[in-house]
Design an enzyme around this catalytic site. Structure first.
Site, PDB file in Angstrom:
ATOM      1  N   ASP A  27       0.857  -1.186   0.000  1.00  0.00           N
ATOM      2  CA  ASP A  27       0.000   0.000   0.000  1.00  0.00           C
ATOM      3  C   ASP A  27       0.894   1.237   0.000  1.00  0.00           C
ATOM      4  O   ASP A  27       1.738   1.399   0.889  1.00  0.00           O
ATOM      5  CB  ASP A  27      -0.890  -0.010   1.247  1.00  0.00           C
ATOM      6  CG  ASP A  27      -2.073   0.934   1.136  1.00  0.00           C
ATOM      7  OD1 ASP A  27      -2.153   1.665   0.134  1.00  0.00           O
ATOM      8  OD2 ASP A  27      -2.910   0.940   2.061  1.00  0.00           O
ATOM      9  N   ASP A 121      -3.455   2.490  -5.799  1.00  0.00           N
ATOM     10  CA  ASP A 121      -2.315   2.599  -4.888  1.00  0.00           C
ATOM     11  C   ASP A 121      -2.090   1.378  -4.003  1.00  0.00           C
ATOM     12  O   ASP A 121      -1.332   1.457  -3.038  1.00  0.00           O
ATOM     13  CB  ASP A 121      -2.476   3.837  -4.000  1.00  0.00           C
ATOM     14  CG  ASP A 121      -3.741   3.796  -3.148  1.00  0.00           C
ATOM     15  OD1 ASP A 121      -4.588   2.908  -3.382  1.00  0.00           O
ATOM     16  OD2 ASP A 121      -3.871   4.644  -2.258  1.00  0.00           O
ATOM     17  N   GLU A 122      -2.711   0.232  -4.306  1.00  0.00           N
ATOM     18  CA  GLU A 122      -2.477  -0.945  -3.481  1.00  0.00           C
ATOM     19  C   GLU A 122      -2.723  -2.216  -4.285  1.00  0.00           C
ATOM     20  O   GLU A 122      -3.449  -2.219  -5.282  1.00  0.00           O
ATOM     21  CB  GLU A 122      -3.353  -0.932  -2.228  1.00  0.00           C
ATOM     22  CG  GLU A 122      -4.840  -0.914  -2.504  1.00  0.00           C
ATOM     23  CD  GLU A 122      -5.672  -0.973  -1.223  1.00  0.00           C
ATOM     24  OE1 GLU A 122      -5.315  -1.749  -0.305  1.00  0.00           O
ATOM     25  OE2 GLU A 122      -6.673  -0.243  -1.141  1.00  0.00           O
TER      26      GLU A 122
END
EC number: 2.7.7.7
Length: 415
Positions: A27, A121-122
């Site tokens: 993350d 984003d992860e």
């Protein structure tokens, strides 16, 4: 699971045995804010909020110094500035976020073919197969963090565990800029002291019900008979919570790159009460969603209406169709029915239309007749005209009113 401001940060020593923790959750830390700070390193230690410069704007992201004041994403900017008057507000640049996301995801792809992207984003990674090339999961995680930092200037936190659920919890605990490995044998000792709100699927209502019955930790859930949990949260919910609380999560990392939904939404600068204006906005968005479905070669089966009112109360309503569609007029008819079924509406701050349960166009067996055939043909003609001369040249007559009538707004397509 902590306040997400780094105050409960926990990381592993390099010597930890990671051999039984092949599932990574990576993350990027405060991603949008961190990208903005790449060009403003002088602000890195100051509270920074990413948001549009508008009284009606909401916080897109906040860095960790701002989070220590209680600032969070999705709260009104005005509230954020009350919590942290010294916060510096930066405008968002979504094209930059997409650029850096692509760079980071390419690093993940270098490590393993088993990458499950969860958003911009992860991602989950199954790195069991990387042992012979790179080393045990802990080494892979450290290499990922080093490469992300060196190649993008960004920081990421990584959780490594035997299951996806525990890996995600671990990455949250490692924030910011940390690595936490939970060997399989330590899964329950890690899980059981955590609050019940850390369990996937436990929202505010479910958490209140559990706390009301004296169930405060994940360990409490694990020790509660399944029949009792079923009475509290229902059969499916009870079985899910009981399994997760006991460290059971058989879900594999899957390379699911298909779009899960296509939609549009708009936030009005001035709350809208006029039903005619809202119906036209629904038609506009439904037409855009239909166009994007056709351009992507997809059809959707579930129509979703999203409404957020002036007091920030947000509701969604959905309807699953008998046959999937990519026709904007059909989507508009269905979402209008959903809107009308809600009844009286207070002033609306945000309105959105989304299609879910997407499949490739033409993969579903056709019925005896196609109720949308005429509209589908007309909309494909409009698509052709739009490709040649611009998408706004031909549109429904009810949308020919000046755009200013809707008032200033932030229009956002989303997946």
């Amino acid at each position: 699971m902590g306040r997400q401001d780094g105050s409960t940060r926990q990381v592993s020593a390099d010597s930890v045995d990671s051999s039984t923790a092949p599932i990574l959750h990576v993350d990027l830390d405060a991603f949008f804010a961190s990208v903005e700070l790449l060009e403003r390193p002088d602000l890195a230690d100051l509270p920074v909020v990413v948001a549009h410069n508008s009284l009606r704007s909401v916080v897109t992201a906040a860095n960790y110094p701002a989070r220590k004041f209680g600032v969070r994403s999705a709260i009104p900017l005005s509230r954020a500035l009350q919590l942290c008057p010294s916060a510096i507000v930066l405008e968002p640049h979504f094209e930059k976020y997409r650029h850096y996301s692509r760079l980071v995801m390419s690093i993940f792809d270098d490590m393993t073919p088993l990458v499950e992207r969860l958003g911009i984003d992860e991602a989950f990674l199954d790195v069991a197969g990387a042992r012979g090339v790179i080393g045990p999961p802990g080494d892979v995680a450290r290499l990922i963090r080093e490469r992300v930092r060196a190649e993008t200037g960004l920081a990421c936190s990584v959780g490594a565990a035997a299951t996806k659920f525990v890996a995600k919890l671990a990455s949250g605990r490692a924030k910011p800029d940390g690595l936490l490995v939970i060997p399989r044998s330590e899964t329950l000792s890690f899980l059981h002291p955590l609050p019940v709100g850390a369990l996937w699927g436990v929202g505010a209502v479910t958490e209140k019900s559990l706390l009301g019955r004296g169930l405060h930790t994940i360990g409490d859930i694990a020790q509660t008979p399944l029949d009792v949990l079923r009475r509290v949260v229902g059969d499916a919910g009870g079985r899910k919570l009981h399994a997760l609380a006991n460290g059971i999560d058989p879900r594999p990392v899957t390379r699911d790159t298909a779009e899960k939904s296509i939609g549009h939404e708009v936030t009005f600068e001035i709350d809208v009460s006029d039903a005619g204006t809202l119906r036209r906005e629904l038609l506009r968005q439904a037409s855009q969603v239909g166009r994007r479905l056709r351009a992507s070669g997809l059809e959707g089966r579930t129509v979703v209406l999203k409404l957020r009112y002036a007091d920030f109360t947000t509701i969604t309503r959905s309807r699953t169709l008998a046959e999937p569609t990519d026709v904007g007029r059909r989507i508009a008819d269905e979402v209008r029915d959903l809107y009308e079924a809600v009844g009286a509406h207070p002033p609306v701050r945000l309105i959105g239309v989304r299609m879910e349960q997407l499949t490739d166009a033409g993969t579903n067996a056709a019925g005896l007749w196609d109720d949308d055939e005429d509209w589908r043909g007309a909309e494909r003609v409009i698509d052709d005209v739009g490709e040649r001369f611009g998408t706004d040249l031909v549109r429904p007559a009810s949308l020919m009113k000046p755009a200013a009538e809707l008032g200033p707004s932030k229009r956002r397509p989303h997946l």
